[in-house]
Design a protein around this motif. Sequence first.
Motif, PDB file in Angstrom:
ATOM      1  N   HIS A 162      64.754   3.520   5.211  1.00  0.00           N
ATOM      2  CA  HIS A 162      65.398   4.798   4.918  1.00  0.00           C
ATOM      3  C   HIS A 162      65.935   5.432   6.192  1.00  0.00           C
ATOM      4  CE1 HIS A 162      64.383   5.409   0.648  1.00  0.00           C
ATOM      5  NE2 HIS A 162      63.332   4.666   0.931  1.00  0.00           N
ATOM      6  N   GLY A 163      66.964   6.240   6.025  1.00  0.00           N
ATOM      7  CA  GLY A 163      67.524   6.967   7.155  1.00  0.00           C
ATOM      8  C   GLY A 163      68.655   6.197   7.803  1.00  0.00           C
ATOM      9  N   SER A 164      68.944   6.557   9.045  1.00  0.00           N
ATOM     10  CA  SER A 164      70.043   5.925   9.767  1.00  0.00           C
ATOM     11  C   SER A 164      69.609   4.562  10.269  1.00  0.00           C
ATOM     12  CB  SER A 164      70.494   6.819  10.929  1.00  0.00           C
ATOM     13  OG  SER A 164      69.402   7.065  11.797  1.00  0.00           O
ATOM     14  N   THR A 165      70.351   4.027  11.218  1.00  0.00           N
ATOM     15  CA  THR A 165      70.079   2.668  11.693  1.00  0.00           C
ATOM     16  C   THR A 165      68.692   2.595  12.314  1.00  0.00           C
ATOM     17  OG1 THR A 165      71.094   3.171  13.829  1.00  0.00           O
ATOM     18  CG2 THR A 165      72.511   2.247  12.131  1.00  0.00           C
ATOM     19  N   PRO A 166      67.992   1.456  12.138  1.00  0.00           N
ATOM     20  CA  PRO A 166      66.644   1.331  12.673  1.00  0.00           C
ATOM     21  C   PRO A 166      66.643   1.285  14.190  1.00  0.00           C
ATOM     22  CG  PRO A 166      67.398  -0.748  11.782  1.00  0.00           C
ATOM     23  CD  PRO A 166      68.424   0.267  11.408  1.00  0.00           C
ATOM     24  N   ALA A 167      65.468   1.622  14.753  1.00  0.00           N
ATOM     25  CA  ALA A 167      65.345   1.607  16.217  1.00  0.00           C
ATOM     26  C   ALA A 167      65.411   0.177  16.730  1.00  0.00           C
ATOM     27  CB  ALA A 167      64.025   2.258  16.619  1.00  0.00           C
ATOM     28  N   GLY A 168      65.723   0.058  18.012  1.00  0.00           N
ATOM     29  CA  GLY A 168      65.808  -1.268  18.614  1.00  0.00           C
ATOM     30  C   GLY A 168      67.236  -1.602  18.974  1.00  0.00           C
ATOM     31  N   GLY A 169      67.421  -2.810  19.518  1.00  0.00           N
ATOM     32  CA  GLY A 169      68.738  -3.230  19.926  1.00  0.00           C
ATOM     33  C   GLY A 169      69.652  -3.475  18.747  1.00  0.00           C
ATOM     34  N   PRO A 170      70.964  -3.568  19.003  1.00  0.00           N
ATOM     35  CA  PRO A 170      71.925  -3.795  17.920  1.00  0.00           C
ATOM     36  C   PRO A 170      71.692  -5.144  17.245  1.00  0.00           C
ATOM     37  CG  PRO A 170      72.976  -4.066  20.063  1.00  0.00           C
ATOM     38  CD  PRO A 170      71.605  -3.518  20.326  1.00  0.00           C
ATOM     39  N   GLY A 197      67.133 -14.444  12.628  1.00  0.00           N
ATOM     40  CA  GLY A 197      66.548 -13.118  12.486  1.00  0.00           C
ATOM     41  C   GLY A 197      67.188 -12.327  11.366  1.00  0.00           C
ATOM     42  N   GLU A 198      67.000 -11.012  11.433  1.00  0.00           N
ATOM     43  CA  GLU A 198      67.482 -10.136  10.373  1.00  0.00           C
ATOM     44  C   GLU A 198      68.934  -9.717  10.600  1.00  0.00           C
ATOM     45  OE1 GLU A 198      63.690  -7.750   8.588  1.00  0.00           O
ATOM     46  OE2 GLU A 198      64.406  -7.046  10.553  1.00  0.00           O
ATOM     47  N   THR A 199      69.600  -9.459   9.508  1.00  0.00           N
ATOM     48  CA  THR A 199      70.974  -8.947   9.519  1.00  0.00           C
ATOM     49  C   THR A 199      71.008  -7.633   8.754  1.00  0.00           C
ATOM     50  OG1 THR A 199      71.987 -11.146   9.672  1.00  0.00           O
ATOM     51  CG2 THR A 199      73.353  -9.371   8.784  1.00  0.00           C
ATOM     52  N   GLU A 200      71.693  -6.642   9.297  1.00  0.00           N
ATOM     53  CA  GLU A 200      71.762  -5.327   8.658  1.00  0.00           C
ATOM     54  C   GLU A 200      72.877  -5.260   7.627  1.00  0.00           C
ATOM     55  OE1 GLU A 200      70.434  -2.666  12.582  1.00  0.00           O
ATOM     56  OE2 GLU A 200      72.489  -2.579  11.811  1.00  0.00           O
ATOM     57  N   LEU A 201      72.617  -4.490   6.590  1.00  0.00           N
ATOM     58  CA  LEU A 201      73.649  -4.083   5.643  1.00  0.00           C
ATOM     59  C   LEU A 201      73.461  -2.591   5.413  1.00  0.00           C
ATOM     60  CD1 LEU A 201      75.918  -4.460   3.625  1.00  0.00           C
ATOM     61  CD2 LEU A 201      74.243  -5.254   1.949  1.00  0.00           C
ATOM     62  N   TRP A 202      74.377  -1.790   5.933  1.00  0.00           N
ATOM     63  CA  TRP A 202      74.229  -0.352   5.862  1.00  0.00           C
ATOM     64  C   TRP A 202      74.568   0.159   4.462  1.00  0.00           C
ATOM     65  CZ3 TRP A 202      76.705   1.997  10.945  1.00  0.00           C
ATOM     66  CH2 TRP A 202      76.000   1.477  12.051  1.00  0.00           C
ATOM     67  N   ALA A 203      73.765   1.095   3.999  1.00  0.00           N
ATOM     68  CA  ALA A 203      74.032   1.787   2.738  1.00  0.00           C
ATOM     69  C   ALA A 203      74.713   3.104   3.081  1.00  0.00           C
ATOM     70  CB  ALA A 203      72.736   2.015   1.964  1.00  0.00           C
ATOM     71  N   VAL A 204      76.023   3.138   2.926  1.00  0.00           N
ATOM     72  CA  VAL A 204      76.831   4.277   3.385  1.00  0.00           C
ATOM     73  C   VAL A 204      77.487   4.958   2.197  1.00  0.00           C
ATOM     74  CG1 VAL A 204      78.771   4.990   4.829  1.00  0.00           C
ATOM     75  CG2 VAL A 204      77.250   3.147   5.598  1.00  0.00           C
ATOM     76  N   ALA A 205      77.401   6.296   2.182  1.00  0.00           N
ATOM     77  CA  ALA A 205      78.087   7.092   1.168  1.00  0.00           C
ATOM     78  C   ALA A 205      78.691   8.317   1.845  1.00  0.00           C
ATOM     79  CB  ALA A 205      77.114   7.519   0.064  1.00  0.00           C
ATOM     80  N   HIS A 206      79.974   8.542   1.607  1.00  0.00           N
ATOM     81  CA  HIS A 206      80.672   9.702   2.178  1.00  0.00           C
ATOM     82  C   HIS A 206      80.522   9.743   3.702  1.00  0.00           C
ATOM     83  CE1 HIS A 206      81.635  11.429  -1.753  1.00  0.00           C
ATOM     84  NE2 HIS A 206      80.419  11.079  -2.110  1.00  0.00           N
ATOM     85  N   GLY A 207      80.570   8.587   4.321  1.00  0.00           N
ATOM     86  CA  GLY A 207      80.516   8.518   5.774  1.00  0.00           C
ATOM     87  C   GLY A 207      79.144   8.652   6.381  1.00  0.00           C
ATOM     88  N   HIS A 208      78.108   8.770   5.554  1.00  0.00           N
ATOM     89  CA  HIS A 208      76.748   8.935   6.073  1.00  0.00           C
ATOM     90  C   HIS A 208      75.886   7.733   5.678  1.00  0.00           C
ATOM     91  CE1 HIS A 208      77.612  13.058   7.244  1.00  0.00           C
ATOM     92  NE2 HIS A 208      78.109  13.284   6.032  1.00  0.00           N
ATOM     93  N   CYS A 209      75.154   7.218   6.647  1.00  0.00           N
ATOM     94  CA  CYS A 209      74.264   6.084   6.393  1.00  0.00           C
ATOM     95  C   CYS A 209      72.953   6.606   5.817  1.00  0.00           C
ATOM     96  CB  CYS A 209      74.014   5.306   7.694  1.00  0.00           C
ATOM     97  SG  CYS A 209      72.958   3.862   7.482  1.00  0.00           S
TER      98      CYS A 209
END
Length: 252
Positions: A162-170, A197-209
């Motif tokens: 939940h929330g914005s991008t997780p902590a840690g490197g890109p 490793g893991e790959t991100e998929l952002w859940a974005v709505a109205h410009g907000h993650c």
Amino acid sequence: MRTSLRGAVAMTAAVLAPFLMAVALLPLRTSLTHTNLALLFVVVVVAVSALGKPLAGALAALSAAAWFDFFHTEPYQSFHIHDRADAETAVLLLLVGLAVSQLAARARVLRRVAVSDAEHLERLHATSRLVRSGDCSADELVERIREDLVEVLDLRGCRFVHGSTPAGGPLPRLEPDGSLRVEGWIWDLDRQGWPDGETELWAVAHGHCQGVFMMTPVPGVGPASPEARLVAVDLAGLAALALDGQKDLVQP
């Protein structure tokens, strides 16, 4: 297990079916032209190609040409051919068999892709209807979409943060257009496959993650089709809309 068994059956048929056809046609080798005999062998190659991978079809084509030569061209019971026309027929049988096997394999791939894409779209539509209905909570929708992503992208695992991008490197990130962004690299997902490793998929709505799906691919398994990746992006967008509390999505 099913795939390996089917492959073994196809490879066995590739060797035996042309031989059995050649033996069965022995009583007719003086009454049928060699061209007609070769066409019957092509039917066998097509049948084998419909069962297995391109290798099975290619092996069937080689087997058909060999047994046609051995049983149906003079001198019989020999792999030598004296007549030039018979040699041309045998070569054409081999070439046509190889071409047919590749076409059959391509047709199987296209059929499988079409079925998969239809299933993915139906999954997307079902989840979209569930979002609009408002019959379950945002967390329940996120869990459903997490499970959908595992199926659509053929992942080993997936978790939601939940929330914005997780902590840690890109981390590598699946982009809205279905491509993969890897910091410092030009990454060809279709050719190179998923990174480790893991790959991100952002859940974005109205410009907000609203959160990030952290996806773990199966080692050694190639990436899903571009269409499947776009469906995954849309599913993540539905999760973001649900978390964002879009009241206008709920049907009156």
